[in-house]
Structures are given as C-alpha cells and as structure tokens.
Design a protein around this motif. Structure first.
Motif, PDB file in Angstrom:
ATOM      1  N   THR A  79      12.598 -17.882 -54.056  1.00 61.91           N
ATOM      2  CA  THR A  79      13.945 -17.466 -54.449  1.00 61.91           C
ATOM      3  C   THR A  79      14.709 -16.884 -53.270  1.00 61.91           C
ATOM      4  O   THR A  79      15.863 -17.249 -53.013  1.00 61.91           O
ATOM      5  CB  THR A  79      13.871 -16.422 -55.581  1.00 61.91           C
ATOM      6  N   VAL A  80      14.059 -15.979 -52.537  1.00 61.85           N
ATOM      7  CA  VAL A  80      14.724 -15.336 -51.405  1.00 61.85           C
ATOM      8  C   VAL A  80      15.038 -16.344 -50.307  1.00 61.85           C
ATOM      9  O   VAL A  80      16.132 -16.327 -49.723  1.00 61.85           O
ATOM     10  CB  VAL A  80      13.864 -14.186 -50.857  1.00 61.85           C
ATOM     11  N   GLN A  81      14.089 -17.256 -50.037  1.00 69.72           N
ATOM     12  CA  GLN A  81      14.318 -18.232 -48.970  1.00 69.72           C
ATOM     13  C   GLN A  81      15.442 -19.203 -49.332  1.00 69.72           C
ATOM     14  O   GLN A  81      16.247 -19.582 -48.468  1.00 69.72           O
ATOM     15  CB  GLN A  81      13.023 -18.993 -48.667  1.00 69.72           C
ATOM     16  N   ILE A  82      15.514 -19.600 -50.591  1.00 65.41           N
ATOM     17  CA  ILE A  82      16.609 -20.486 -51.028  1.00 65.41           C
ATOM     18  C   ILE A  82      17.938 -19.737 -50.969  1.00 65.41           C
ATOM     19  O   ILE A  82      18.949 -20.266 -50.492  1.00 65.41           O
ATOM     20  CB  ILE A  82      16.341 -21.016 -52.455  1.00 65.41           C
ATOM     21  N   TYR A  83      17.950 -18.508 -51.462  1.00 67.17           N
ATOM     22  CA  TYR A  83      19.143 -17.670 -51.431  1.00 67.17           C
ATOM     23  C   TYR A  83      19.617 -17.487 -49.986  1.00 67.17           C
ATOM     24  O   TYR A  83      20.802 -17.658 -49.668  1.00 67.17           O
ATOM     25  CB  TYR A  83      18.809 -16.323 -52.082  1.00 67.17           C
ATOM     26  N   ARG A  84      18.681 -17.163 -49.113  1.00 68.57           N
ATOM     27  CA  ARG A  84      19.001 -16.958 -47.695  1.00 68.57           C
ATOM     28  C   ARG A  84      19.551 -18.236 -47.064  1.00 68.57           C
ATOM     29  O   ARG A  84      20.534 -18.210 -46.301  1.00 68.57           O
ATOM     30  CB  ARG A  84      17.734 -16.494 -46.981  1.00 68.57           C
ATOM     31  N   PHE A  85      18.936 -19.370 -47.382  1.00 72.55           N
ATOM     32  CA  PHE A  85      19.367 -20.653 -46.804  1.00 72.55           C
ATOM     33  C   PHE A  85      20.802 -20.986 -47.228  1.00 72.55           C
ATOM     34  O   PHE A  85      21.625 -21.395 -46.397  1.00 72.55           O
ATOM     35  CB  PHE A  85      18.419 -21.761 -47.262  1.00 72.55           C
ATOM     36  N   THR A  86      21.087 -20.790 -48.505  1.00 72.25           N
ATOM     37  CA  THR A  86      22.425 -21.146 -48.998  1.00 72.25           C
ATOM     38  C   THR A  86      23.506 -20.245 -48.393  1.00 72.25           C
ATOM     39  O   THR A  86      24.596 -20.711 -48.046  1.00 72.25           O
ATOM     40  CB  THR A  86      22.482 -21.052 -50.536  1.00 72.25           C
ATOM     41  N   ILE A  87      23.198 -18.966 -48.242  1.00 76.74           N
ATOM     42  CA  ILE A  87      24.175 -18.039 -47.672  1.00 76.74           C
ATOM     43  C   ILE A  87      24.376 -18.321 -46.176  1.00 76.74           C
ATOM     44  O   ILE A  87      25.512 -18.297 -45.675  1.00 76.74           O
ATOM     45  CB  ILE A  87      23.741 -16.575 -47.894  1.00 76.74           C
ATOM     46  N   LYS A  88      23.285 -18.613 -45.459  1.00 78.83           N
ATOM     47  CA  LYS A  88      23.406 -18.901 -44.024  1.00 78.83           C
ATOM     48  C   LYS A  88      24.231 -20.160 -43.778  1.00 78.83           C
ATOM     49  O   LYS A  88      24.882 -20.293 -42.741  1.00 78.83           O
ATOM     50  CB  LYS A  88      22.018 -19.065 -43.395  1.00 78.83           C
ATOM     51  N   HIS A  89      24.197 -21.085 -44.737  1.00 85.16           N
ATOM     52  CA  HIS A  89      24.946 -22.338 -44.592  1.00 85.16           C
ATOM     53  C   HIS A  89      26.248 -22.319 -45.400  1.00 85.16           C
ATOM     54  O   HIS A  89      26.845 -23.369 -45.643  1.00 85.16           O
ATOM     55  CB  HIS A  89      24.067 -23.520 -45.014  1.00 85.16           C
ATOM     56  N   ASN A  90      26.639 -21.114 -45.817  1.00 78.97           N
ATOM     57  CA  ASN A  90      27.920 -20.916 -46.521  1.00 78.97           C
ATOM     58  C   ASN A  90      28.035 -21.727 -47.813  1.00 78.97           C
ATOM     59  O   ASN A  90      29.121 -22.220 -48.149  1.00 78.97           O
ATOM     60  CB  ASN A  90      29.100 -21.243 -45.595  1.00 78.97           C
ATOM     61  N   TRP A  91      26.896 -21.883 -48.517  1.00 79.44           N
ATOM     62  CA  TRP A  91      26.919 -22.560 -49.812  1.00 79.44           C
ATOM     63  C   TRP A  91      27.204 -21.523 -50.906  1.00 79.44           C
ATOM     64  O   TRP A  91      26.348 -21.199 -51.720  1.00 79.44           O
ATOM     65  CB  TRP A  91      25.599 -23.238 -50.100  1.00 79.44           C
ATOM     66  N   SER A  92      28.360 -20.987 -50.935  1.00 77.91           N
ATOM     67  CA  SER A  92      28.690 -19.991 -51.950  1.00 77.91           C
ATOM     68  C   SER A  92      30.189 -20.024 -52.211  1.00 77.91           C
ATOM     69  O   SER A  92      30.974 -20.505 -51.388  1.00 77.91           O
ATOM     70  CB  SER A  92      28.275 -18.588 -51.484  1.00 77.91           C
ATOM     71  N   ILE A  93      30.557 -19.538 -53.372  1.00 75.38           N
ATOM     72  CA  ILE A  93      31.968 -19.479 -53.752  1.00 75.38           C
ATOM     73  C   ILE A  93      32.535 -18.137 -53.288  1.00 75.38           C
ATOM     74  O   ILE A  93      32.054 -17.078 -53.701  1.00 75.38           O
ATOM     75  CB  ILE A  93      32.131 -19.633 -55.277  1.00 75.38           C
ATOM     76  N   LYS A  94      33.537 -18.178 -52.437  1.00 75.48           N
ATOM     77  CA  LYS A  94      34.142 -16.962 -51.929  1.00 75.48           C
ATOM     78  C   LYS A  94      35.439 -16.686 -52.688  1.00 75.48           C
ATOM     79  O   LYS A  94      36.327 -17.536 -52.746  1.00 75.48           O
ATOM     80  CB  LYS A  94      34.415 -17.091 -50.436  1.00 75.48           C
ATOM     81  N   MET A  95      35.531 -15.504 -53.242  1.00 71.26           N
ATOM     82  CA  MET A  95      36.696 -15.113 -54.026  1.00 71.26           C
ATOM     83  C   MET A  95      37.678 -14.335 -53.145  1.00 71.26           C
ATOM     84  O   MET A  95      37.294 -13.727 -52.144  1.00 71.26           O
ATOM     85  CB  MET A  95      36.263 -14.252 -55.214  1.00 71.26           C
ATOM     86  N   PRO A  96      38.964 -14.328 -53.526  1.00 71.87           N
ATOM     87  CA  PRO A  96      39.955 -13.550 -52.771  1.00 71.87           C
ATOM     88  C   PRO A  96      39.601 -12.062 -52.755  1.00 71.87           C
ATOM     89  O   PRO A  96      38.894 -11.562 -53.638  1.00 71.87           O
ATOM     90  CB  PRO A  96      41.259 -13.798 -53.536  1.00 71.87           C
ATOM     91  N   ALA A  97      40.090 -11.348 -51.765  1.00 73.04           N
ATOM     92  CA  ALA A  97      39.779  -9.925 -51.608  1.00 73.04           C
ATOM     93  C   ALA A  97      40.240  -9.103 -52.801  1.00 73.04           C
ATOM     94  O   ALA A  97      39.686  -8.039 -53.091  1.00 73.04           O
ATOM     95  CB  ALA A  97      40.417  -9.394 -50.324  1.00 73.04           C
ATOM     96  N   ALA A  98      41.264  -9.565 -53.506  1.00 69.24           N
ATOM     97  CA  ALA A  98      41.799  -8.806 -54.642  1.00 69.24           C
ATOM     98  C   ALA A  98      40.889  -8.845 -55.864  1.00 69.24           C
ATOM     99  O   ALA A  98      41.030  -8.036 -56.784  1.00 69.24           O
ATOM    100  CB  ALA A  98      43.180  -9.353 -55.017  1.00 69.24           C
ATOM    101  N   VAL A  99      39.941  -9.779 -55.887  1.00 69.44           N
ATOM    102  CA  VAL A  99      39.031  -9.912 -57.044  1.00 69.44           C
ATOM    103  C   VAL A  99      38.028  -8.752 -57.029  1.00 69.44           C
ATOM    104  O   VAL A  99      37.475  -8.425 -55.977  1.00 69.44           O
ATOM    105  CB  VAL A  99      38.280 -11.264 -56.983  1.00 69.44           C
ATOM    106  N   PRO A 100      37.792  -8.100 -58.179  1.00 75.27           N
ATOM    107  CA  PRO A 100      36.825  -6.997 -58.237  1.00 75.27           C
ATOM    108  C   PRO A 100      35.459  -7.406 -57.693  1.00 75.27           C
ATOM    109  O   PRO A 100      35.037  -8.560 -57.847  1.00 75.27           O
ATOM    110  CB  PRO A 100      36.752  -6.666 -59.733  1.00 75.27           C
ATOM    111  N   ALA A 101      34.760  -6.446 -57.064  1.00 76.84           N
ATOM    112  CA  ALA A 101      33.480  -6.722 -56.411  1.00 76.84           C
ATOM    113  C   ALA A 101      32.458  -7.316 -57.376  1.00 76.84           C
ATOM    114  O   ALA A 101      31.708  -8.229 -57.020  1.00 76.84           O
ATOM    115  CB  ALA A 101      32.932  -5.446 -55.778  1.00 76.84           C
ATOM    116  N   GLY A 102      32.414  -6.800 -58.609  1.00 74.19           N
ATOM    117  CA  GLY A 102      31.449  -7.306 -59.575  1.00 74.19           C
ATOM    118  C   GLY A 102      31.660  -8.765 -59.893  1.00 74.19           C
ATOM    119  O   GLY A 102      30.708  -9.543 -59.984  1.00 74.19           O
ATOM    120  N   VAL A 103      32.921  -9.147 -60.055  1.00 69.97           N
ATOM    121  CA  VAL A 103      33.240 -10.550 -60.336  1.00 69.97           C
ATOM    122  C   VAL A 103      32.923 -11.411 -59.129  1.00 69.97           C
ATOM    123  O   VAL A 103      32.353 -12.503 -59.245  1.00 69.97           O
ATOM    124  CB  VAL A 103      34.731 -10.688 -60.728  1.00 69.97           C
TER     125      VAL A 103
END
Length: 447
Positions: A177-201
């Motif tokens: 789980t950690v290695q997959i999570y780390r791999f996706t974040i290092k390769h920017n495989w994530s949805i980035k929300m605008p700064a105005a969106v609450p941290a939890g969301v």
C-alpha cells in the motif's frame, strides 16, 4: 586498525544500517502499538481463567456465582483487542511507514490516508473466494471450529483473518500500500484541488487515484491466486507459518536468543530489533494457545523466562555484585543496577561493566540466556508448566511475569529457576572479572 576492530566496525555498520532502515523502524513502531491492547486483552483473559490460575477448594464455585457470570463479556473485550491485532499492528506499521517517507522524502503523503487505504486493501484479502464455473464465488462452510459466510470466516474469537494470524499478511499488504501510494504521488498521479477547497476535501480527492491503484493491484493479485486455487492470504501465510514453525523449535529459539545477544555485544539493541519481528509470531501463537494449541514461543517468553533481569539474564549477576563483589567499580554498578534489574532493565550493566565489546564477558552474556531459555522451553514443551496464554508487560518483575504469562503459580517458580541457572553460568566469569578489577584498583591505590 587490527582485524578484530575492523570486524567490529564492519558488523556495527551493517547491523546499524539494517536497524535504521525505514521498514525496520516502522516495524518497531508497530510492535510498540500492540503493547497496550495486548495488556488489556490479557487482563480480561485472566479474568476468564481465574479458577485455573487459583485451584483453591471452593474458589471455582465462588467464581461461578460472581465474576463467572460475566465471562462472555470478558471474551468480547478480549476479542476486541487480541481479535483485531492484525489491523492494529499492520495499521500502525502502514501509518508509520507512510509518515517516514513523508518526512524523509518530502512527499505529499498523508499517513492517515495511507492507513485508510491499508484497511481497504487488507479487507480485500480477508474474504475467502474460489474460482468455480468460470466465476469468482464466496466460500460458504459450516464446521465445529468456524463458520464461513459470504467468504468471512468467523470463530469464537471473531473474524479470523484480522486477528494475530493475519499480522504477516497485513505487513505485506501495508508495505504494498505504501509503495503504491508513494509511486503514484512521486509521479503526480493524484487529483489536485484549488487552494480554496477545504483541506479535508482536498485530502480525500488526493487519495482517490492512489486508493484506486491500491485496490486494483491487491484485488488483481488476489484474483490471480484465486484462479490458481488459493488466495492472497493463504499464499502469504505460507512463509509466516514456515518461519513460525522454525522459531518455535528448540534450536530455532536458541538461534534467536544468540542473535539478540550477539547484536547487543556490538552495542546494538538486539532485543528491540529481533523482538520486533518475533512479535507477530508470538501473538499468533499465543492466540492459538488460548484456543488449545501448545506453543512455547507465544506472547513474551523472553522477558518471562529468558531475559530475567534484562538481556543476558543478569538478575542474579546484579544481586551478586551488590552482595559479594570486592571491586569498588562493580559494587557501585551493582547498586545502580539492582532495582532496574528487578524490572528487566540492565543498561547500567551492559554499558557500565561493560559487557559491550568485553571479550571476558561475552561467553556468559550469550550462554546464560541460552541456558535459561532451554530450561523454560523444555519445562513448557513437556507440559510441566502451563503454556503461555497471556503477554505480560515486559518490565514485570521475575516470578510475577512468569505467573501472569502462564496464569499459573508454576510459571512463577519456573521464572525463578531460570534466573538461578543463568547465574550459575555467570558466576565463574564474573568472579574472575571481579578479581581482575580488584587487582587493578589495588595497584592504582598504591601508586
């Protein structure tokens, strides 16, 4: 630098790197996390076995009319601690492992998200599935020992695969789980929300793609194994079972004790490093003992019967230093150590005598716990003393720890015997060392 010093330095560097690795550090944190839960579970288990622990005439009937009325409630608490140890142990490992990567690689990882993704992945491996008639189907089974409904195996201890028996699977799933999570974040495989969106969301959306990848990989691996006639849990349990069986043998147990003290002699906390890897085995075997098995390496036999007084089995040694040593240095060290030794703490001896890098004390430091461990092993394996069913807190004084671990007065007697035979090994060596230091002190006083 001579060959001996070069060897010491090389060994220290190798073991130091291993002990400082991210995986081992996360394992250590996981080991600490289960202490409180295992103690809570142990207390409620003891409440259910009081008649066996105190076979006094009339006590069983008194118990049945009082505390005995609540044994099912005690069992619920036990199942809610020991019965979910795979989730506690591996969940803490995953959280700590994620946090280490977050801090040391400066990645946008959220340890809580790592933990939640692990729980999802772990429960993918829990149901039992079969490949039948060209489709994946749930196992349905009914037997005296457990019920499997909708793929979930349930026994008197709850859902079986999330208890101590699932710790090893949990560790592997957590690592993936950690290695997959780390791999996706290092390769920017994530949805980035605008700064105005609450941290939890924002955090929930940032873990969407990594979570999907974790689910896809774990479910895909499980599907391959199911088609092959097994499943991910069973495959991962094979090496755990193999290692557990070896560790539970006399010679395997002696190797473990030797490695712990060999590392300690180089100044590396062998009990913490090796003990972290023994914890899953000890917890699984202890849970099995409660259900009727008879494993020696269950709970914490080291602090109950092997480390009497601390690593090296030094309780008798500490007492002798205070009562009989002639060297001022050793007597003063003994005074500083005598109280901690009662609670299995002996760093003053390890670094004060010193034992670390001291060739004169290497043999008793290693062989005393080997002897006490042998006595404990055969006493329990031969059923002279009741098997270990409770994990006592490691600082529990000698005797009391043995009593709690076995829920029997015989366990207390065995612990005292183990301490005595360990001192028999120590005696000729510490007496010789005492005389050597005394001569040096006398020579220094004449100068």
């Amino acid at each position: 630098m001579n060959n001996s010093d070069a060897f010491k330095e090389k060994m220290t560097n190798i073991v130091g790197k291993f002990a400082g690795s991210r995986f081992v550090r996360a394992i250590m944190e996981a080991g600490y996390s289960v202490i409180a839960f295992s103690i809570i579970g142990a207390i409620f288990l003891i409440l259910t076995v009081l008649p066996q622990a105190f076979p006094i005439p009339g006590f069983a009937s008194l118990y049945a009319e009082t505390l005995g009325r609540f044994t099912n409630l005690f069992q619920v608490v036990y199942n809610s601690t020991m019965g979910i140890l795979a989730l506690i142990f591996a969940g803490t490992f995953t959280y700590s492992y994620t946090k280490i990567y977050q801090e040391e690689e400066h990645l946008n990882l959220n340890p809580l998200n790592g933990l939640l993704m692990f729980l999802m992945a772990m429960f993918i491996t829990v149901p039992q599935l079969v490949w039948k008639n060209g489709s994946v189907q749930f196992v349905q089974s009914l037997s005296k020992s457990n019920i499997i409904g909708g793929g979930y195996a349930v026994s008197s201890s709850g859902v079986t695969r999330i208890a101590a028996v699932g710790i090893f699977t949990g560790l592997v799933v957590g690592w993936l789980t950690v290695q997959i999570y780390r791999f996706t974040i290092k390769h920017n495989w994530s949805i980035k929300m605008p700064a105005a969106v609450p941290a939890g969301v924002a955090n929930s959306f940032s873990s969407l793609i990594p979570g999907f990848c974790v689910a896809f990989v774990i479910a895909g691996l499980n599907l391959i194994f199911v088609i092959a006639g097994t499943d991910m849990f069973k495959i991962l349990y094979i090496p755990f079972s193999f290692i557990s069986n070896i560790a539970d043998t006399w010679w395997g147990f002696l190797i473990i004790i030797f490695l712990i003290h060999f590392l300690w002699w180089f100044g590396i906390h062998g009990a913490t490093i090796i003990g972290s890897f023994l914890t899953p085995i000890g917890l699984a075997n202890m849970a099995a003992n409660v259900q009727g098995a008879n494993h020696f390496l269950a709970g914490d036999p080291m602090n109950a019967f092997v480390y009497v007084g601390g690593s090296g089995a030094t309780l008798g040694l500490a007492i002798w230093l205070v009562a009989r040593s002639k060297s001022v240095q050793l007597r003063e060290i003994g005074k500083a150590e005598i109280v901690p030794a009662i609670f299995n703490i002996n760093e003053p001896l390890i670094f004060g005598l010193p034992i670390v890098y001291n060739v004169q004390l290497f043999i008793p430091f290693v062989f005393a716990p080997l002897v006490s461990g042998t006595v404990g092993y055969f006493a329990i394996s031969s059923h002279l003393v009741h098997k270990i069913i409770v994990q006592q807190p490691w600082p529990t004084p000698v005797g009391l720890g043995g009593f709690i671990a076995t829920a029997s007065w015989k366990g207390a007697v065995l612990a005292v015997i183990c301490a005595a035979v360990a001192f028999v090994v120590w005696y000729p060596f510490i007496r010789h060392y005492d005389r050597t230091l005394l001569k040096k002190e006398q020579a220094a006083a004449k100068e």
